[in-house]
Design a protein around this motif. Structure first.
Motif, PDB file in Angstrom:
ATOM      1  N   ILE A 187       0.912  -1.083  -0.079  1.00  0.00           N
ATOM      2  CA  ILE A 187       0.099  -0.037   0.177  1.00  0.00           C
ATOM      3  C   ILE A 187       0.972   1.297  -0.094  1.00  0.00           C
ATOM      4  O   ILE A 187       1.772   1.315   0.793  1.00  0.00           O
ATOM      5  N   VAL A 188       0.973   1.944  -1.127  1.00  0.00           N
ATOM      6  CA  VAL A 188       1.699   3.105  -1.281  1.00  0.00           C
ATOM      7  C   VAL A 188       1.046   4.433  -1.018  1.00  0.00           C
ATOM      8  O   VAL A 188       0.295   4.696  -1.912  1.00  0.00           O
ATOM      9  N   GLU A 189       1.465   5.207  -0.120  1.00  0.00           N
ATOM     10  CA  GLU A 189       1.015   6.858   0.141  1.00  0.00           C
ATOM     11  C   GLU A 189       2.057   7.369  -0.818  1.00  0.00           C
ATOM     12  O   GLU A 189       3.360   7.441  -0.504  1.00  0.00           O
ATOM     13  N   VAL A 190       1.580   8.291  -1.809  1.00  0.00           N
ATOM     14  CA  VAL A 190       2.431   9.195  -2.382  1.00  0.00           C
ATOM     15  C   VAL A 190       2.222  10.587  -1.962  1.00  0.00           C
ATOM     16  O   VAL A 190       1.162  11.082  -1.611  1.00  0.00           O
ATOM     17  N   LYS A 191       3.447  11.243  -1.326  1.00  0.00           N
ATOM     18  CA  LYS A 191       3.431  12.592  -0.919  1.00  0.00           C
ATOM     19  C   LYS A 191       4.200  13.412  -1.791  1.00  0.00           C
ATOM     20  O   LYS A 191       5.299  13.228  -2.186  1.00  0.00           O
ATOM     21  N   THR A 192       3.606  14.426  -2.462  1.00  0.00           N
ATOM     22  CA  THR A 192       4.141  15.348  -3.577  1.00  0.00           C
ATOM     23  C   THR A 192       4.263  16.648  -3.162  1.00  0.00           C
ATOM     24  O   THR A 192       3.193  17.310  -2.467  1.00  0.00           O
ATOM     25  N   ARG A 193       5.268  17.346  -3.276  1.00  0.00           N
ATOM     26  CA  ARG A 193       5.385  18.758  -3.091  1.00  0.00           C
ATOM     27  C   ARG A 193       6.126  19.344  -4.237  1.00  0.00           C
ATOM     28  O   ARG A 193       7.015  19.017  -4.834  1.00  0.00           O
ATOM     29  N   ALA A 194       5.397  20.725  -4.483  1.00  0.00           N
ATOM     30  CA  ALA A 194       6.332  21.462  -5.269  1.00  0.00           C
ATOM     31  C   ALA A 194       6.598  22.736  -4.659  1.00  0.00           C
ATOM     32  O   ALA A 194       6.585  23.938  -5.033  1.00  0.00           O
ATOM     33  N   SER A 195       7.139  22.651  -3.369  1.00  0.00           N
ATOM     34  CA  SER A 195       7.664  23.684  -2.604  1.00  0.00           C
ATOM     35  C   SER A 195       8.671  23.284  -1.917  1.00  0.00           C
ATOM     36  O   SER A 195       8.748  21.819  -1.681  1.00  0.00           O
ATOM     37  N   HIS A 196       9.146  23.833  -0.831  1.00  0.00           N
ATOM     38  CA  HIS A 196      10.178  23.319   0.145  1.00  0.00           C
ATOM     39  C   HIS A 196       9.733  23.588   1.549  1.00  0.00           C
ATOM     40  O   HIS A 196      10.493  23.767   2.620  1.00  0.00           O
ATOM     41  N   VAL A 197       8.384  23.543   1.814  1.00  0.00           N
ATOM     42  CA  VAL A 197       7.972  23.170   3.360  1.00  0.00           C
ATOM     43  C   VAL A 197       8.561  22.256   3.891  1.00  0.00           C
ATOM     44  O   VAL A 197       8.861  22.341   5.071  1.00  0.00           O
ATOM     45  N   TYR A 198       8.611  21.085   3.412  1.00  0.00           N
ATOM     46  CA  TYR A 198       9.402  19.789   3.958  1.00  0.00           C
ATOM     47  C   TYR A 198      10.722  19.588   3.363  1.00  0.00           C
ATOM     48  O   TYR A 198      10.821  19.481   2.130  1.00  0.00           O
ATOM     49  N   THR A 199      11.709  19.211   4.212  1.00  0.00           N
ATOM     50  CA  THR A 199      12.979  18.647   3.625  1.00  0.00           C
ATOM     51  C   THR A 199      12.333  17.389   2.842  1.00  0.00           C
ATOM     52  O   THR A 199      13.143  17.233   1.588  1.00  0.00           O
ATOM     53  N   ASP A 200      11.671  16.546   3.231  1.00  0.00           N
ATOM     54  CA  ASP A 200      11.187  15.321   2.480  1.00  0.00           C
ATOM     55  C   ASP A 200       9.804  15.407   2.939  1.00  0.00           C
ATOM     56  O   ASP A 200       9.046  15.155   3.895  1.00  0.00           O
TER      57      ASP A 200
END
Length: 139
Positions: free
Chosen positions: A62-75
Motif C-alpha cells: 500500500i503506497v502513499e504518495v506525498k508530493t510537494r512543489a515547494s520546500h515546506v518539508y525537507t522530505d
C-alpha cells in the motif's frame, strides 16, 4: 472579499490536485520500473483513499504518495502522520475484504511512502523531480 477567498481556495485545490496527480504518475512509473505491478490507483471509499496498491513480487504494498512543489518539508514523507498510517491500514483491510473469491492471497502486506519533490520552475519535468522510496513504515 469572501468571494475572492473562495476563488483563491478553489484555485489552490486545483493546483494541489494537479501537483498530486503528477507526483502519483511519477511514483507509479518509478515502481513499474522496479518491476512492480500497479493493481489500483486512487482506490476510494467514504473513509478515504489509497493512492497506489501494488504488488512487489508476492508482497502487497500500500503506497502513499506525498508530493510537494515547494520546500515546506525537507522530505514530503514528514507529512505522513501516525493517524494517516492508521487510516491506510483501515483502508487496506477494506480493499482486501472487497476482493472477489479466488483473488490472490497476500502473506506479506507492507506500507510504503514514495515522496516526490517537484521542480518549482516546472513541476512536470520528470528529470528534475526527486523521488524517495520509504519502505515498511510503522507507527
Amino acid at each position: 472579499m469572501g468571494e475572492n477567498t473562495g476563488v483563491h481556495r478553489a484555485a489552490h485545490r486545483d493546483r494541489c490536485g494537479a501537483i498530486g496527480a503528477i507526483g502519483e504518475g511519477f511514483a507509479a512509473e518509478f515502481l513499474q520500473a522496479q518491476h512492480w505491478r500497479i493493481l489500483e490507483r486512487n482506490w476510494r471509499t467514504r473513509y478515504g483513499e489509497l493512492d497506489l496498491i501494488a504488488a512487489d513480487g508476492t508482497t502487497l504494498v500500500i503506497v502513499e504518495v506525498k508530493t510537494r512543489a515547494s520546500h515546506v518539508y525537507t522530505d514530503p514523507v514528514a507529512a505522513v502522520t501516525p493517524a494517516k498510517l492508521r487510516r491506510m491500514r483501515l483502508l487496506a483491510r477494506q480493499w482486501l475484504a472487497a476482493r472477489p473469491p479466488g483473488s490472490p492471497w497476500w502473506e506479506v502486506i507492507r506500507f510504503d511512502v514514495v515522496s516526490v519533490q517537484l521542480s518549482l520552475a516546472d513541476p512536470t519535468d520528470r528529470a528534475a523531480a526527486r523521488l524517495r522510496h520509504h519502505r515498511g513504515l510503522v507507527e
